[in-house]
Design a protein around this motif. Structure first.
Motif, PDB file in Angstrom:
ATOM      1  N   MET A 272      37.300  97.837  34.812  1.00 35.61           N
ATOM      2  CA  MET A 272      36.294  98.122  35.732  1.00 35.61           C
ATOM      3  C   MET A 272      35.362  97.109  35.568  1.00 35.61           C
ATOM      4  SD  MET A 272      35.680 102.168  35.896  1.00 35.61           S
ATOM      5  CE  MET A 272      36.969 103.127  36.512  1.00 35.61           C
ATOM      6  N   SER A 273      34.538  96.758  36.554  1.00 36.13           N
ATOM      7  CA  SER A 273      33.617  95.943  36.485  1.00 36.13           C
ATOM      8  C   SER A 273      32.274  96.765  36.758  1.00 36.13           C
ATOM      9  CB  SER A 273      33.504  95.048  37.893  1.00 36.13           C
ATOM     10  OG  SER A 273      32.693  94.151  38.010  1.00 36.13           O
ATOM     11  N   HIS A 274      31.329  95.860  35.981  1.00 43.77           N
ATOM     12  CA  HIS A 274      29.744  96.248  35.866  1.00 43.77           C
ATOM     13  C   HIS A 274      29.067  96.132  36.886  1.00 43.77           C
ATOM     14  CE1 HIS A 274      30.597  97.910  31.726  1.00 43.77           C
ATOM     15  NE2 HIS A 274      31.148  96.784  31.318  1.00 43.77           N
TER      16      HIS A 274
ATOM     17  N   ARG B  67      42.303  80.583  33.698  1.00 37.23           N
ATOM     18  CA  ARG B  67      42.320  81.563  32.613  1.00 37.23           C
ATOM     19  C   ARG B  67      41.993  81.048  31.318  1.00 37.23           C
ATOM     20  NH1 ARG B  67      45.590  86.606  33.207  1.00 37.23           N
ATOM     21  NH2 ARG B  67      44.386  87.323  34.871  1.00 37.23           N
ATOM     22  N   MET B  68      41.638  82.111  30.506  1.00 43.88           N
ATOM     23  CA  MET B  68      41.438  81.579  29.147  1.00 43.88           C
ATOM     24  C   MET B  68      42.665  81.033  28.433  1.00 43.88           C
ATOM     25  SD  MET B  68      39.476  83.893  26.068  1.00 43.88           S
ATOM     26  CE  MET B  68      40.201  85.362  26.980  1.00 43.88           C
TER      27      MET B  68
ATOM     28  N   PRO C  65      42.705  86.505  23.560  1.00 43.52           N
ATOM     29  CA  PRO C  65      42.771  87.765  22.978  1.00 43.52           C
ATOM     30  C   PRO C  65      43.365  87.962  21.706  1.00 43.52           C
ATOM     31  CG  PRO C  65      43.413  87.365  25.298  1.00 43.52           C
ATOM     32  CD  PRO C  65      43.098  86.206  24.472  1.00 43.52           C
ATOM     33  N   ALA C  66      44.284  87.144  21.185  1.00 37.28           N
ATOM     34  CA  ALA C  66      44.994  87.301  19.995  1.00 37.28           C
ATOM     35  C   ALA C  66      44.008  87.159  18.898  1.00 37.28           C
ATOM     36  CB  ALA C  66      46.089  86.497  19.811  1.00 37.28           C
ATOM     37  N   ARG C  67      42.976  86.566  19.019  1.00 37.61           N
ATOM     38  CA  ARG C  67      41.877  86.189  18.312  1.00 37.61           C
ATOM     39  C   ARG C  67      41.107  87.333  17.912  1.00 37.61           C
ATOM     40  NH1 ARG C  67      36.830  84.478  18.941  1.00 37.61           N
ATOM     41  NH2 ARG C  67      37.235  84.080  20.964  1.00 37.61           N
TER      42      ARG C  67
ATOM     43  N   ARG D 115      36.288  93.552  23.899  1.00 42.24           N
ATOM     44  CA  ARG D 115      36.428  92.070  24.298  1.00 42.24           C
ATOM     45  C   ARG D 115      37.824  91.883  24.774  1.00 42.24           C
ATOM     46  NH1 ARG D 115      32.723  90.389  20.429  1.00 42.24           N
ATOM     47  NH2 ARG D 115      34.292  89.878  19.188  1.00 42.24           N
ATOM     48  N   HIS D 116      38.783  92.190  23.817  1.00 43.05           N
ATOM     49  CA  HIS D 116      40.109  92.036  24.183  1.00 43.05           C
ATOM     50  C   HIS D 116      40.474  92.824  25.447  1.00 43.05           C
ATOM     51  CE1 HIS D 116      44.410  91.906  23.720  1.00 43.05           C
ATOM     52  NE2 HIS D 116      44.663  92.864  23.472  1.00 43.05           N
ATOM     53  N   ARG D 117      40.274  94.119  25.386  1.00 42.96           N
ATOM     54  CA  ARG D 117      40.506  94.814  26.719  1.00 42.96           C
ATOM     55  C   ARG D 117      39.934  94.291  27.948  1.00 42.96           C
ATOM     56  NH1 ARG D 117      38.629  98.397  29.904  1.00 42.96           N
ATOM     57  NH2 ARG D 117      36.280  98.324  29.131  1.00 42.96           N
ATOM     58  N   ARG D 118      38.837  93.616  27.966  1.00 47.07           N
ATOM     59  CA  ARG D 118      38.247  93.013  29.120  1.00 47.07           C
ATOM     60  C   ARG D 118      39.020  91.943  29.553  1.00 47.07           C
ATOM     61  NH1 ARG D 118      32.360  94.080  27.391  1.00 47.07           N
ATOM     62  NH2 ARG D 118      33.112  92.367  26.070  1.00 47.07           N
ATOM     63  N   GLU D 119      39.346  90.997  28.656  1.00 44.78           N
ATOM     64  CA  GLU D 119      40.138  89.808  28.766  1.00 44.78           C
ATOM     65  C   GLU D 119      41.476  89.938  29.330  1.00 44.78           C
ATOM     66  OE1 GLU D 119      39.173  87.535  25.289  1.00 44.78           O
ATOM     67  OE2 GLU D 119      37.121  87.343  25.643  1.00 44.78           O
ATOM     68  N   ALA D 120      42.039  91.308  28.736  1.00 45.48           N
ATOM     69  CA  ALA D 120      43.637  91.445  29.335  1.00 45.48           C
ATOM     70  C   ALA D 120      43.692  91.625  30.628  1.00 45.48           C
ATOM     71  CB  ALA D 120      44.097  92.428  28.110  1.00 45.48           C
ATOM     72  N   ARG D 121      42.592  91.942  31.315  1.00 52.87           N
ATOM     73  CA  ARG D 121      42.706  92.344  32.937  1.00 52.87           C
ATOM     74  C   ARG D 121      42.740  91.144  33.642  1.00 52.87           C
ATOM     75  NH1 ARG D 121      37.682  95.530  33.912  1.00 52.87           N
ATOM     76  NH2 ARG D 121      37.272  96.057  31.957  1.00 52.87           N
TER      77      ARG D 121
END
Length: 101
Positions: free
Chosen positions: A1-3, A33-34, A39-41, A95-101
């Motif tokens: 979800m976006s803020h 993309r990153m 995300p693994a980090r 952060r991982h959850r946001r970047e996984a999208r």
């Protein structure tokens, strides 16, 4: 979800369209993309924070068993470092959850 609000999302989409129309090469470079290590980090970082809390709890229990000066040190570590490590782990997971999208 976006803020972002719907209005902000529409404005951002308009800026993106304009940028793509003006300079497609630059827009493509910005939209890449990153790297896969990102995300693994964050997962490793969050796991490290959780491990610090577990180690602090183990130190606390060991100090309680000994009933020495170590008990005071363990309490200070657990009360001072534990919550900040848990907060940092939660931030890393977010952060991982946001970047996984």
């Amino acid at each position: 979800m976006s803020h972002l609000s719907i209005h902000e999302r529409r404005a951002l989409a308009g800026i993106e369209r304009g940028l793509t129309k003006e300079d497609p090469e630059f827009a493509r470079a910005l939209s890449q993309r990153m790297p896969e290590g990102g995300p693994a980090r964050h997962r490793r970082q969050a796991a490290g924070y959780v491990l610090l809390v577990v180690a602090g709890a183990a130190l606390f229990l060991a100090a309680l068993a000994v009933h020495g000066v170590g008990a005071v040190l363990a309490v200070v570590l657990l009360v001072g470092v534990g919550p900040s490590c848990l907060w940092s782990a939660a931030e890393a997971f977010e952060r991982h959850r946001r970047e996984a999208r």
